[in-house]
Design a protein around this motif. Structure first.
Motif, PDB file in Angstrom:
ATOM      1  N   SER A 144       0.771  -0.996  -0.147  1.00 25.00           N
ATOM      2  CA  SER A 144       0.014   0.119  -0.097  1.00 25.00           C
ATOM      3  C   SER A 144       0.903   1.196  -0.100  1.00 25.00           C
ATOM      4  O   SER A 144       2.181   1.059  -0.047  1.00 25.00           O
ATOM      5  CB  SER A 144      -1.058   0.035   1.225  1.00 25.00           C
ATOM      6  N   SER A 145       0.249   2.421  -0.065  1.00 23.09           N
ATOM      7  CA  SER A 145       1.186   3.719   0.122  1.00 23.09           C
ATOM      8  C   SER A 145       0.304   4.869   0.531  1.00 23.09           C
ATOM      9  O   SER A 145      -1.050   4.864   0.616  1.00 23.09           O
ATOM     10  CB  SER A 145       1.656   3.984  -1.370  1.00 23.09           C
ATOM     11  N   ALA A 146       0.967   5.761   1.085  1.00 23.20           N
ATOM     12  CA  ALA A 146       0.391   7.280   1.335  1.00 23.20           C
ATOM     13  C   ALA A 146       1.403   8.146   0.721  1.00 23.20           C
ATOM     14  O   ALA A 146       2.246   7.741   0.022  1.00 23.20           O
ATOM     15  CB  ALA A 146       0.003   7.495   2.452  1.00 23.20           C
ATOM     16  N   THR A 147       1.196   9.592   1.100  1.00 22.83           N
ATOM     17  CA  THR A 147       2.010  10.520   0.283  1.00 22.83           C
ATOM     18  C   THR A 147       2.511  11.397   1.152  1.00 22.83           C
ATOM     19  O   THR A 147       1.565  12.373   1.861  1.00 22.83           O
ATOM     20  CB  THR A 147       1.374  11.239  -0.871  1.00 22.83           C
ATOM     21  N   CYS A 148       3.710  11.635   1.593  1.00 20.96           N
ATOM     22  CA  CYS A 148       4.472  12.659   2.427  1.00 20.96           C
ATOM     23  C   CYS A 148       3.515  13.316   3.571  1.00 20.96           C
ATOM     24  O   CYS A 148       3.640  12.180   4.632  1.00 20.96           O
ATOM     25  CB  CYS A 148       4.721  13.917   1.362  1.00 20.96           C
ATOM     26  N   TYR A 149       2.911  14.292   3.820  1.00 21.87           N
ATOM     27  CA  TYR A 149       2.250  14.824   5.017  1.00 21.87           C
ATOM     28  C   TYR A 149       1.249  13.584   5.470  1.00 21.87           C
ATOM     29  O   TYR A 149       0.847  13.530   6.723  1.00 21.87           O
ATOM     30  CB  TYR A 149       1.493  15.808   4.536  1.00 21.87           C
ATOM     31  N   ASP A 150       0.597  12.650   4.638  1.00 25.44           N
ATOM     32  CA  ASP A 150       0.063  11.437   5.160  1.00 25.44           C
ATOM     33  C   ASP A 150       0.706  10.767   6.329  1.00 25.44           C
ATOM     34  O   ASP A 150      -0.170  10.315   7.192  1.00 25.44           O
ATOM     35  CB  ASP A 150      -0.391  10.587   3.994  1.00 25.44           C
ATOM     36  N   ILE A 151       1.785  10.794   6.313  1.00 25.11           N
ATOM     37  CA  ILE A 151       2.500   9.715   7.206  1.00 25.11           C
ATOM     38  C   ILE A 151       2.268  10.351   8.714  1.00 25.11           C
ATOM     39  O   ILE A 151       2.470   9.614   9.698  1.00 25.11           O
ATOM     40  CB  ILE A 151       4.160   9.929   7.072  1.00 25.11           C
ATOM     41  N   ARG A 152       1.909  11.765   8.715  1.00 27.48           N
ATOM     42  CA  ARG A 152       1.510  12.146  10.235  1.00 27.48           C
ATOM     43  C   ARG A 152       0.046  11.891  10.568  1.00 27.48           C
ATOM     44  O   ARG A 152      -0.220  12.111  11.839  1.00 27.48           O
ATOM     45  CB  ARG A 152       1.680  13.799  10.094  1.00 27.48           C
ATOM     46  N   PHE A 153      -0.529  10.895   9.896  1.00 30.27           N
ATOM     47  CA  PHE A 153      -1.895  10.317  10.360  1.00 30.27           C
ATOM     48  C   PHE A 153      -1.827   8.915  10.467  1.00 30.27           C
ATOM     49  O   PHE A 153      -1.860   8.107   9.405  1.00 30.27           O
ATOM     50  CB  PHE A 153      -2.917  11.059   9.297  1.00 30.27           C
ATOM     51  N   PRO A 154      -1.637   8.425  11.600  1.00 28.70           N
ATOM     52  CA  PRO A 154      -1.263   7.012  11.935  1.00 28.70           C
ATOM     53  C   PRO A 154      -2.309   6.150  11.649  1.00 28.70           C
ATOM     54  O   PRO A 154      -2.519   5.084  11.197  1.00 28.70           O
ATOM     55  CB  PRO A 154      -0.720   6.917  13.439  1.00 28.70           C
ATOM     56  N   GLU A 155      -3.679   6.791  11.783  1.00 27.15           N
ATOM     57  CA  GLU A 155      -4.903   6.040  11.477  1.00 27.15           C
ATOM     58  C   GLU A 155      -4.933   5.494   9.972  1.00 27.15           C
ATOM     59  O   GLU A 155      -5.295   4.592   9.786  1.00 27.15           O
ATOM     60  CB  GLU A 155      -6.161   6.834  11.832  1.00 27.15           C
ATOM     61  N   LEU A 156      -4.688   6.325   9.235  1.00 26.19           N
ATOM     62  CA  LEU A 156      -4.548   6.168   7.627  1.00 26.19           C
ATOM     63  C   LEU A 156      -3.747   4.991   7.293  1.00 26.19           C
ATOM     64  O   LEU A 156      -3.943   3.984   6.717  1.00 26.19           O
ATOM     65  CB  LEU A 156      -4.313   7.313   6.939  1.00 26.19           C
ATOM     66  N   ILE A 157      -2.383   4.813   7.765  1.00 27.88           N
ATOM     67  CA  ILE A 157      -1.450   3.851   7.484  1.00 27.88           C
ATOM     68  C   ILE A 157      -2.003   2.515   8.307  1.00 27.88           C
ATOM     69  O   ILE A 157      -1.815   1.309   7.716  1.00 27.88           O
ATOM     70  CB  ILE A 157      -0.101   4.276   8.053  1.00 27.88           C
ATOM     71  N   ARG A 158      -2.426   2.423   9.470  1.00 27.81           N
ATOM     72  CA  ARG A 158      -3.026   1.386  10.184  1.00 27.81           C
ATOM     73  C   ARG A 158      -4.077   0.818   9.329  1.00 27.81           C
ATOM     74  O   ARG A 158      -4.300  -0.381   9.510  1.00 27.81           O
ATOM     75  CB  ARG A 158      -3.372   1.838  11.628  1.00 27.81           C
ATOM     76  N   LYS A 159      -4.768   1.723   8.935  1.00 31.88           N
ATOM     77  CA  LYS A 159      -6.032   0.964   8.115  1.00 31.88           C
ATOM     78  C   LYS A 159      -5.630   0.104   7.167  1.00 31.88           C
ATOM     79  O   LYS A 159      -6.217  -1.108   6.867  1.00 31.88           O
ATOM     80  CB  LYS A 159      -7.009   1.945   7.501  1.00 31.88           C
ATOM     81  N   SER A 160      -4.419   0.272   6.351  1.00 31.54           N
ATOM     82  CA  SER A 160      -3.944  -0.562   5.368  1.00 31.54           C
ATOM     83  C   SER A 160      -3.160  -1.502   6.194  1.00 31.54           C
ATOM     84  O   SER A 160      -3.348  -2.779   5.666  1.00 31.54           O
ATOM     85  CB  SER A 160      -2.994   0.104   4.530  1.00 31.54           C
ATOM     86  N   ALA A 161      -2.626  -1.566   7.270  1.00 30.41           N
ATOM     87  CA  ALA A 161      -1.856  -2.489   7.868  1.00 30.41           C
ATOM     88  C   ALA A 161      -2.608  -3.552   8.349  1.00 30.41           C
ATOM     89  O   ALA A 161      -2.604  -4.840   8.511  1.00 30.41           O
ATOM     90  CB  ALA A 161      -1.059  -2.089   8.987  1.00 30.41           C
ATOM     91  N   LEU A 162      -3.946  -3.222   8.690  1.00 29.83           N
ATOM     92  CA  LEU A 162      -4.812  -4.161   9.382  1.00 29.83           C
ATOM     93  C   LEU A 162      -5.401  -5.208   8.034  1.00 29.83           C
ATOM     94  O   LEU A 162      -5.951  -6.025   8.503  1.00 29.83           O
ATOM     95  CB  LEU A 162      -6.095  -3.527   9.902  1.00 29.83           C
ATOM     96  N   GLN A 163      -5.150  -4.703   6.938  1.00 37.09           N
ATOM     97  CA  GLN A 163      -5.553  -5.685   5.794  1.00 37.09           C
ATOM     98  C   GLN A 163      -4.657  -6.525   5.123  1.00 37.09           C
ATOM     99  O   GLN A 163      -4.330  -7.109   4.234  1.00 37.09           O
ATOM    100  CB  GLN A 163      -6.151  -4.719   4.648  1.00 37.09           C
ATOM    101  N   GLY A 164      -3.258  -6.689   6.354  1.00 39.73           N
ATOM    102  CA  GLY A 164      -2.295  -7.686   6.019  1.00 39.73           C
ATOM    103  C   GLY A 164      -1.154  -6.942   5.022  1.00 39.73           C
ATOM    104  O   GLY A 164      -0.329  -7.655   4.573  1.00 39.73           O
ATOM    105  N   ILE A 165      -0.899  -5.667   4.864  1.00 39.17           N
ATOM    106  CA  ILE A 165       0.092  -5.122   4.143  1.00 39.17           C
ATOM    107  C   ILE A 165       1.617  -5.518   4.677  1.00 39.17           C
ATOM    108  O   ILE A 165       1.627  -5.446   5.900  1.00 39.17           O
ATOM    109  CB  ILE A 165      -0.177  -3.622   4.082  1.00 39.17           C
ATOM    110  N   GLU A 166       2.346  -5.820   3.898  1.00 39.76           N
ATOM    111  CA  GLU A 166       3.761  -6.119   4.122  1.00 39.76           C
ATOM    112  C   GLU A 166       4.878  -5.126   3.901  1.00 39.76           C
ATOM    113  O   GLU A 166       5.930  -4.760   4.503  1.00 39.76           O
ATOM    114  CB  GLU A 166       4.120  -7.512   3.333  1.00 39.76           C
ATOM    115  N   LEU A 167       4.353  -4.370   2.896  1.00 39.75           N
ATOM    116  CA  LEU A 167       5.505  -3.222   2.395  1.00 39.75           C
ATOM    117  C   LEU A 167       4.523  -1.886   2.089  1.00 39.75           C
ATOM    118  O   LEU A 167       3.729  -2.030   1.271  1.00 39.75           O
ATOM    119  CB  LEU A 167       6.082  -3.884   1.059  1.00 39.75           C
TER     120      LEU A 167
END
Length: 262
Positions: A144-167
């Motif tokens: 999965s991915s996000a972009t730049c400023y998105d990294i400051r929003f952990p909820e966004l990235i956790r949502k992908s991680a919960l779907q089994g993302i490895e990279l």
């Protein structure tokens, strides 16, 4: 062993010099592909550079056609997956900060529109934010991915991680004055989500503002496998995806979550 070779391309994108940026990118992608990369990884807004203002309407890629044509052709001709960073794309009067992902056959796998515009730079006034995450598979690896400023929003990235993302990929144009934040956030997102985090930043300057460079590849333990300096450069980094399952079974934060409490 499930390995993937990441081809990191850290660029000093020239603001508004679209033709030159396309030429530079094409040269770098071909060179990194020939070094044996499985996935070529690009930075944010490599077509126009990171810019805001009315001139974006003249420079943004109409429906992303030019970027898609180049990335698709390079992926197919070099037989390499391409995580296309992001480009400024125009759809009518609306501009998006958009990611394109291609497989080795030159097929478009997924797109993502940067969700959070960086309000201190008025990005949110010129770019329309996306409203959904995206997942895609490269050589059998769930990404999965996000972009730049998105990294400051952990909820966004956790949502992908919960779907089994490895990279997870993060293209950026992050300034040198907040380099410390960049380094810590990349490691934190990798550790808390127990996945590889590959972030490719711009370098050079935007006006008088120096970009940080320091593109990073961080493993799920938070170990930094690669950290660039502040100059244009390319690297090949091999990651072993088998450690993702090992770490998640050893410290199973996803099982131990209590979302009903928070």
């Amino acid at each position: 062993m499930k390995e993937l070779r990441l081809g990191i391309i850290q660029l000093a994108t020239e603001i508004g010099q679209v033709d030159k940026n396309f030429e530079t990118l094409m040269e770098k992608v071909r060179a990194v592909a020939k070094q044996g990369a499985d996935v070529v990884v690009l930075p944010e807004t490599w077509n126009t550079g990171f810019m805001t203002g009315p001139e974006l309407h003249a420079l943004a890629d109409e429906s992303g056609q030019r970027a898609q044509a180049l990335l698709g052709e390079l992926a197919q001709s070099e037989h390499v997956n391409i995580f296309g960073g992001s480009v400024a794309v125009k759809e009518g009067d609306t501009i998006y900060n958009r990611t394109y992902v291609y497989n080795r056959k030159g097929e478009l796998l997924s797109t993502y529109d940067k969700m959070h515009g960086f309000s201190p730079a008025k990005e949110n006034e010129y770019f329309t934010g996306g409203n959904s995450i995206h997942n895609f598979t490269l050589d059998g690896v769930l990404c999965s991915s996000a972009t730049c400023y998105d990294i400051r929003f952990p909820e966004l990235i956790r949502k992908s991680a919960l779907q089994g993302i490895e990279l997870f990929f993060l293209p950026a144009q992050w300034p040198l004055l907040r380099l410390h934040h960049w380094q810590i956030l990349n490691q934190a997102r990798a550790i808390e989500n127990q996945m590889f985090f590959c972030s490719v930043n711009g370098c050079g300057t935007i006006g008088k503002l120096p970009m940080a460079g320091h593109s990073m590849v961080v493993d799920p333990w938070g170990e930094v496998l690669l950290e660039c300096d502040e100059t244009p450069q390319t690297h090949i980094v091999t990651i072993d995806l088998d450690i993702v399952d090992h770490i998640r079974s050893k410290i199973n934060v996803f099982r131990d979550r209590k979302p009903n409490c928070y």
